[in-house]
Scaffold this active site. Sequence first.
Site, PDB file in Angstrom:
ATOM      1  N   GLU A 144     -29.948  11.211  23.522  1.00  0.00           N
ATOM      2  CA  GLU A 144     -30.816  12.523  23.430  1.00  0.00           C
ATOM      3  C   GLU A 144     -30.343  13.636  22.521  1.00  0.00           C
ATOM      4  O   GLU A 144     -31.085  14.294  21.639  1.00  0.00           O
ATOM      5  CB  GLU A 144     -30.799  13.331  24.995  1.00  0.00           C
ATOM      6  CG  GLU A 144     -31.434  12.265  25.903  1.00  0.00           C
ATOM      7  CD  GLU A 144     -32.896  11.925  25.526  1.00  0.00           C
ATOM      8  OE1 GLU A 144     -33.683  12.773  24.720  1.00  0.00           O
ATOM      9  OE2 GLU A 144     -33.378  10.866  25.942  1.00  0.00           O
ATOM     10  N   HIS A 147     -31.302  12.577  18.941  1.00  0.00           N
ATOM     11  CA  HIS A 147     -32.603  13.126  18.669  1.00  0.00           C
ATOM     12  C   HIS A 147     -32.716  14.500  18.260  1.00  0.00           C
ATOM     13  O   HIS A 147     -33.249  14.779  17.382  1.00  0.00           O
ATOM     14  CB  HIS A 147     -33.585  13.202  19.951  1.00  0.00           C
ATOM     15  CG  HIS A 147     -34.214  11.626  20.232  1.00  0.00           C
ATOM     16  ND1 HIS A 147     -35.031  11.097  19.316  1.00  0.00           N
ATOM     17  CD2 HIS A 147     -34.296  11.023  21.497  1.00  0.00           C
ATOM     18  CE1 HIS A 147     -35.188   9.943  19.931  1.00  0.00           C
ATOM     19  NE2 HIS A 147     -35.094   9.854  21.209  1.00  0.00           N
TER      20      HIS A 147
END
Length: 322
Positions: A144, A147
């Site tokens: 994450e 990202h």
Amino acid sequence: MAIDSQIWHQHALANRIQSLLLLVAMVSFLSLLGWVLWGVDGIFWLLLLGFVLLLFNPVSSPWLIMRMYRATRLTSVKAPTLDSTLRELAHRAGLHRVPELFYVPSPMVNAFTVGSRNEAVIAVTDGLLRSLDTRETVGVLAHEVSHIRNNDMWVMGMADLFSRLTSLLSLLGQFLLLLNLPLIVMSNVSINWFAILLLIFAPNLSALAQLGLSRTREYEADLSAARLTGDPEGLANALVKIEQRSGSLLERLFLPGRRIPEPSLLRTHPPTKERVRRLMALKPPIAEPLSFIRRERGFLQDDAPVYLVSRRPRWHVTGLWH
């Protein structure tokens, strides 16, 4: 043993080229629709409109989204191990601001990122924290964080904008065609079938390009996560476990893969088997692994849970499923 840097760079370069080509394809669909509807001027004005909308493209408030999920912020007091892990990953990724961490009281095994690079929120569910051990959870958090570092929220927002514009213009073109159909038939005007087919199929082609872009960004985030943790196997194990625990027990026993769209072009995420293969080809570690990722205990043994969730995931009036 170090991660094979040559393989990593090959995958990373391929992912970036694919992302660029898919974005170019989406812009091309939009330009072709402009040409069909209004000629050369249509191409110019549509691209200008797309550029202006990109500049002012509104991003949903991550705090509003967290409220819709009834999420609770995890501070250093509530979850010291999770908080310190996220800070270390953000530092390794070179982020100027540590993302906020939220806890979603849902039994679904999931984690996701919302917001922008400068105002990002990472949400982890109760099901994920209870299902994964510490090593696997670190891999998911690194994914994450990757990202955010790769600015994937903006990239996918841009792709979504072009896809929506393409669909809107396609509907407009089909409506104008229906209005003028009697005149075309009565005047014996030759019909440009290429233009008609483009009006019909451009939204579908743009949507497929958007799905392809999403899969490519997931591959890139996997590779970046492996470099952040120096432990690609941890993320690979997490991906396998997340796929195994998706859906109910009966689904897993009698309908394995029911939630995975076929053909693979319709998947927003790449096949887990391929993601795991790419990760395992890297061979750990390239960086100094985080000091606590080899422990087998899960985070919820160290950080007290905010809620005790036992209900099944369900659909909510907000349109969310958790």
